[in-house]
Enzyme design. Structure first.
Site, PDB file in Angstrom:
ATOM      1  N   ASN A  87       0.806  -1.227   0.000  1.00 27.05           N
ATOM      2  CA  ASN A  87       0.000   0.000   0.000  1.00 27.05           C
ATOM      3  C   ASN A  87       0.841   1.279   0.000  1.00 27.05           C
ATOM      4  O   ASN A  87       0.422   2.291  -0.538  1.00 27.05           O
ATOM      5  CB  ASN A  87      -0.994  -0.008   1.158  1.00 27.05           C
ATOM      6  CG  ASN A  87      -0.330  -0.192   2.493  1.00 27.05           C
ATOM      7  OD1 ASN A  87       0.821  -0.602   2.575  1.00 27.05           O
ATOM      8  ND2 ASN A  87      -1.052   0.119   3.539  1.00 27.05           N
ATOM      9  N   SER A 128       0.153  -8.501   6.724  1.00 21.56           N
ATOM     10  CA  SER A 128      -1.083  -8.935   7.380  1.00 21.56           C
ATOM     11  C   SER A 128      -0.763  -9.732   8.650  1.00 21.56           C
ATOM     12  O   SER A 128       0.362 -10.202   8.838  1.00 21.56           O
ATOM     13  CB  SER A 128      -1.884  -9.795   6.412  1.00 21.56           C
ATOM     14  OG  SER A 128      -1.117 -10.930   6.083  1.00 21.56           O
ATOM     15  N   VAL A 129      -1.784  -9.941   9.473  1.00 21.93           N
ATOM     16  CA  VAL A 129      -1.588 -10.697  10.715  1.00 21.93           C
ATOM     17  C   VAL A 129      -1.150 -12.134  10.430  1.00 21.93           C
ATOM     18  O   VAL A 129      -0.187 -12.615  11.059  1.00 21.93           O
ATOM     19  CB  VAL A 129      -2.867 -10.637  11.591  1.00 21.93           C
ATOM     20  CG1 VAL A 129      -2.727 -11.540  12.808  1.00 21.93           C
ATOM     21  CG2 VAL A 129      -3.143  -9.193  12.014  1.00 21.93           C
ATOM     22  N   PRO A 130      -1.777 -12.863   9.489  1.00 20.29           N
ATOM     23  CA  PRO A 130      -1.311 -14.238   9.246  1.00 20.29           C
ATOM     24  C   PRO A 130       0.164 -14.291   8.827  1.00 20.29           C
ATOM     25  O   PRO A 130       0.914 -15.158   9.289  1.00 20.29           O
ATOM     26  CB  PRO A 130      -2.213 -14.733   8.102  1.00 20.29           C
ATOM     27  CG  PRO A 130      -3.434 -13.870   8.180  1.00 20.29           C
ATOM     28  CD  PRO A 130      -2.987 -12.540   8.700  1.00 20.29           C
ATOM     29  N   GLU A 145       4.450  -4.704  11.910  1.00 17.25           N
ATOM     30  CA  GLU A 145       3.432  -3.685  11.603  1.00 17.25           C
ATOM     31  C   GLU A 145       2.340  -4.388  10.827  1.00 17.25           C
ATOM     32  O   GLU A 145       2.466  -4.607   9.624  1.00 17.25           O
ATOM     33  CB  GLU A 145       4.057  -2.564  10.750  1.00 17.25           C
ATOM     34  CG  GLU A 145       5.086  -1.731  11.477  1.00 17.25           C
ATOM     35  CD  GLU A 145       4.488  -0.896  12.595  1.00 17.25           C
ATOM     36  OE1 GLU A 145       3.258  -0.777  12.686  1.00 17.25           O
ATOM     37  OE2 GLU A 145       5.275  -0.362  13.387  1.00 17.25           O
ATOM     38  N   CYS A 154      -3.501   0.494   6.734  1.00 19.49           N
ATOM     39  CA  CYS A 154      -3.633  -0.420   7.870  1.00 19.49           C
ATOM     40  C   CYS A 154      -4.323   0.226   9.064  1.00 19.49           C
ATOM     41  O   CYS A 154      -5.056  -0.418   9.792  1.00 19.49           O
ATOM     42  CB  CYS A 154      -2.255  -0.900   8.273  1.00 19.49           C
ATOM     43  SG  CYS A 154      -1.120   0.469   8.509  1.00 19.49           S
ATOM     44  N   GLU A 188       7.550   2.159  14.576  1.00 21.66           N
ATOM     45  CA  GLU A 188       8.279   2.842  13.521  1.00 21.66           C
ATOM     46  C   GLU A 188       8.226   4.334  13.818  1.00 21.66           C
ATOM     47  O   GLU A 188       7.380   4.805  14.580  1.00 21.66           O
ATOM     48  CB  GLU A 188       7.666   2.514  12.160  1.00 21.66           C
ATOM     49  CG  GLU A 188       7.859   1.022  11.864  1.00 21.66           C
ATOM     50  CD  GLU A 188       7.738   0.643  10.409  1.00 21.66           C
ATOM     51  OE1 GLU A 188       8.732   0.180   9.837  1.00 21.66           O
ATOM     52  OE2 GLU A 188       6.635   0.781   9.860  1.00 21.66           O
TER      53      GLU A 188
HETATM   54  P1  NAD Z   1       1.000  -9.744   3.179  1.00 15.01           P
HETATM   55  O1  NAD Z   1       1.044 -10.165   4.587  1.00 15.01           O
HETATM   56  O2  NAD Z   1       0.326 -10.615   2.194  1.00 15.01           O
HETATM   57  O3  NAD Z   1       2.485  -9.533   2.605  1.00 15.01           O
HETATM   58  C1  NAD Z   1       3.377  -8.647   3.214  1.00 15.01           C
HETATM   59  C2  NAD Z   1       4.792  -8.982   2.771  1.00 15.01           C
HETATM   60  O4  NAD Z   1       5.197 -10.212   3.368  1.00 15.01           O
HETATM   61  C3  NAD Z   1       4.967  -9.169   1.260  1.00 15.01           C
HETATM   62  O5  NAD Z   1       6.196  -8.579   0.882  1.00 15.01           O
HETATM   63  C4  NAD Z   1       5.011 -10.682   1.112  1.00 15.01           C
HETATM   64  O6  NAD Z   1       5.739 -11.122  -0.028  1.00 15.01           O
HETATM   65  C5  NAD Z   1       5.733 -11.081   2.376  1.00 15.01           C
HETATM   66  N1  NAD Z   1       5.492 -12.448   2.851  1.00 15.01           N
HETATM   67  C6  NAD Z   1       4.373 -13.201   2.702  1.00 15.01           C
HETATM   68  N2  NAD Z   1       4.532 -14.383   3.331  1.00 15.01           N
HETATM   69  C7  NAD Z   1       5.764 -14.368   3.906  1.00 15.01           C
HETATM   70  C8  NAD Z   1       6.492 -15.284   4.713  1.00 15.01           C
HETATM   71  N3  NAD Z   1       5.992 -16.466   5.069  1.00 15.01           N
HETATM   72  N4  NAD Z   1       7.741 -14.933   5.147  1.00 15.01           N
HETATM   73  C9  NAD Z   1       8.259 -13.721   4.827  1.00 15.01           C
HETATM   74  N5  NAD Z   1       7.621 -12.820   4.045  1.00 15.01           N
HETATM   75  C10 NAD Z   1       6.374 -13.138   3.602  1.00 15.01           C
HETATM   76  O7  NAD Z   1       0.384  -8.273   3.218  1.00 15.01           O
HETATM   77  P2  NAD Z   1      -0.048  -7.358   1.992  1.00 15.01           P
HETATM   78  O8  NAD Z   1      -1.283  -7.976   1.411  1.00 15.01           O
HETATM   79  O9  NAD Z   1       1.123  -7.075   1.155  1.00 15.01           O
HETATM   80  O10 NAD Z   1      -0.439  -5.993   2.747  1.00 15.01           O
HETATM   81  C11 NAD Z   1      -1.663  -5.781   3.348  1.00 15.01           C
HETATM   82  C12 NAD Z   1      -1.582  -6.018   4.839  1.00 15.01           C
HETATM   83  O11 NAD Z   1      -0.529  -5.234   5.399  1.00 15.01           O
HETATM   84  C13 NAD Z   1      -2.841  -5.586   5.545  1.00 15.01           C
HETATM   85  O12 NAD Z   1      -3.178  -6.543   6.532  1.00 15.01           O
HETATM   86  C14 NAD Z   1      -2.444  -4.291   6.206  1.00 15.01           C
HETATM   87  O13 NAD Z   1      -3.200  -3.941   7.325  1.00 15.01           O
HETATM   88  C15 NAD Z   1      -1.014  -4.532   6.532  1.00 15.01           C
HETATM   89  N6  NAD Z   1      -0.292  -3.250   6.668  1.00 15.01           N
HETATM   90  C16 NAD Z   1       0.133  -2.870   7.909  1.00 15.01           C
HETATM   91  C17 NAD Z   1       0.775  -1.657   8.069  1.00 15.01           C
HETATM   92  C18 NAD Z   1       1.243  -1.197   9.427  1.00 15.01           C
HETATM   93  O14 NAD Z   1       2.106  -0.327   9.473  1.00 15.01           O
HETATM   94  N7  NAD Z   1       0.737  -1.703  10.510  1.00 15.01           N
HETATM   95  C19 NAD Z   1       0.997  -0.845   6.963  1.00 15.01           C
HETATM   96  C20 NAD Z   1       0.562  -1.275   5.713  1.00 15.01           C
HETATM   97  C21 NAD Z   1      -0.080  -2.490   5.578  1.00 15.01           C
END
Ligand code: NAD
Length: 489
Positions: free
Chosen positions: A155, A231-233, A252, A286, A463
């Site tokens: 995002n 994401s959380v997962p 985050e 987020c 952060e």
């Molecule tokens: P995502 O969890 O699908 O992916 C995030 C990143 O993790 C990607 O670069 C992905 O390639 C990587 N990834 C996926 N599986 C992994 C693993 N097993 N080991 C290491 N890396 C792995 O999230 P997304 O769809 O890219 O982003 C949306 C999510 O991010 C939403 O849940 C949003 O709330 C969250 N978000 C949080 C913040 C914050 O600052 N709290 C900011 C922006 C987005």
């Protein structure tokens, strides 16, 4: 077909672009048209090794420099980012589909703020302490962790690359950054600028990849810290993998934040806050306040003004400066959002406006109308799960204690907001809301000076601000004996 945003190569390692076509293909798609604008390759294990080895080699010399000298390079990078704001903003818009009206004020500029802030406080923010012990004494030093890994969401690709890179580098670390596979372009531009600003090679490496690549970084024995935005997962997986070798972690993660509007609030301001907290970046933020609790007495007026202003949002070509809402980042995300809208309708929420695909845009783009549901109840799926799209849920409430309890009734704890003209109530309510970042009478403002991060399932670590420097360093304590050792034998 011409590729509008093709970088020189997929990865940036040891101060230069590097390609390895053996890695799986990543197509960068412009979300407004569905057009492929760049083709890159995910990092192979050899690329991951190369990136980490180069960071490991470069880091000790960087850590040995004075913080002022390190900061000077980071501040130069901030200046270069500002000089190139237009071109970086266009790249961010191509990467994400976010309207240029937004990227030009919120994306490269917030990255520049980060390099300017951490460049400036590197010298003062890393001081230790002196502890008198009656003759003997001790002192503490803040030392870098070594090689840090940053993993980004899609995002805010440039902002995330900077928010992780700036404090990590200021504290004397090296960083290997992996952007989201959906938005591979922005971080490469940031790496290029950092090196142009004088950053020694190897200290900020960018490698491409997806959920298969991330674990290669997280499990690597030479990595000291992992900072994930996602994401959380994914957070659970990354934290579990990092625990295997006791790495430092910053998480985050996602949210389902409450935004509470009391009946004494300035209604226009609260409507504006709710719209910013649900529709900015097409709702892909987020910290969004996606559960908007409105006190019953002002519900009708709030919804009337919200509907009128939402229906006036200009949806369209993200490169047009008049456009206020662009597409979702991907087809998959668009489908996910549409499926939540369908659930909202099926579970009995009242559709106030939106709820479909806008009719004034290219059918190839990943657009969704800004959508408002009213009469949403706590049990509905749209009130419990993170949608990550332009879907606002309005819930009714009657009194303060009730809304605090309902606001907290979620596994998430990223953010929360309160609109009220009663100053005492504003502070009393935020005091009881379970979240890491909270706002009174505004929403979603995250300047670099203030800590940002979540509690509960939304993550840990912070952060921005001085707090981020602490998360990219650790304390070393030195005890100094000033007299002869008194040994009992
Ligand atoms: P995502 O969890 O699908 O992916 C995030 C990143 O993790 C990607 O670069 C992905 O390639 C990587 N990834 C996926 N599986 C992994 C693993 N097993 N080991 C290491 N890396 C792995 O999230 P997304 O769809 O890219 O982003 C949306 C999510 O991010 C939403 O849940 C949003 O709330 C969250 N978000 C949080 C913040 C914050 O600052 N709290 C900011 C922006 C987005």
């Amino acid at each position: 077909m011409t590729l509008r945003a093709q970088p020189k190569a997929s990865h940036f390692i040891d101060g230069d672009y590097v390609e390895d076509e053996a890695g799986s293909l990543i197509e960068s798609i412009y979300p407004a048209t569905g057009e492929v604008i760049a083709r890159l390759h995910a990092a192979t294990p050899a690329i991951v090794e190369k990136a980490i080895a180069s960071a490991k080699r470069a880091q000790p010399e960087w850590a040995a420099m004075s913080p002022t000298a390190r900061g000077r390079i980071l501040k130069r990078a901030a200046d270069l980012i500002r000089e190139r704001n237009r071109e970086l903003s266009e790249l961010e818009t191509l990467d994400t589909g976010k309207p240029i009206q937004e990227t030009i004020i919120a994306d490269p500029t917030s990255g520049a703020d980060s390099f300017e802030f951490f460049g400036g406080i590197a010298a003062a923010g890393l001081n230790g302490s002196y502890i008198p012990l009656g003759g003997d004494f001790a002192y503490t030093k803040r030392v870098p962790l070594g090689v840090c890994v940053g993993i980004g969401a899609w995002n805010y690709p440039q902002q995330i690359a900077c928010w992780k890179g700036a404090p990590a580098l200021a504290a004397g670390n090296a960083m290997v950054f992996k952007p989201s596979e959906n938005t591979p372009l922005g971080a490469l531009a940031i790496a290029e600028i950092l090196h142009e600003a004088g950053l020694p090679k190897g200290l900020y490496n960018v490698i491409q990849g997806d959920r298969e690549t991330g674990p290669l970084l997280v499990n690597h024995p030479d990595v000291a810290k992992v900072s994930l935005t996602g994401s959380v997962p994914t957070g659970r997986k990354v934290a579990a993998a990092a625990a295997g070798s006791l790495k430092h972690v910053t998480m985050e993660l996602g949210g389902k934040s409450p935004l509470i509007v009391f009946d004494d609030a300035d209604i226009d301001s609260a409507v504006g806050g709710a719209m910013l907290g649900n529709f900015y970046s097409t709702g892909q933020v987020c910290s969004n306040g996606t559960r908007v609790f409105v006190q019953r007495k002002i519900k009708a007026e709030f919804l009337k003004r919200l509907k009128a202003r939402t229906e006036a949002i200009a949806i369209g070509d993200p490169m047009d400066e008049a456009t206020q809402l662009g597409p979702m980042v991907s087809w998959a995300q668009r489908d996910k959002v549409l499926s939540y809208i369908a659930k909202g309708k099926a579970e009995g929420a009242t559709l106030v406006t939106g709820g479909g695909i806008p009719n004034n845009v290219s059918g190839e783009g990943y657009y969704v109308q800004p959508t408002v549901f009213a009469d949403v109840t706590d049990e509905m799926t749209i009130a419990r799960e993170e949608i990550f799209g332009p879907v606002m849920c309005v819930l009714d409430f009657d009194d303060e204690a009730e809304v605090i309890a309902r606001g907290n009734a979620t596994e998430f704890g990223l953010s929360a907001g309160v609109f009220t003209s009663d100053l005492t109530r504003g502070h009393r309510v935020v005091d009881q809301l379970e979240a890491g970042t909270l706002w009174i009478n505004t929403y979603n403002l995250c300047p670099v000076e203030i800590p940002f991060g979540g509690s509960k399932q939304s993550g840990f670590g912070r952060e921005n601000s001085l707090a981020a420097l602490e998360h990219y360093s650790e304390l070393k304590t030195v005890y100094v004996g000033m007299g002869p050792v008194q040994a009992p034998y």
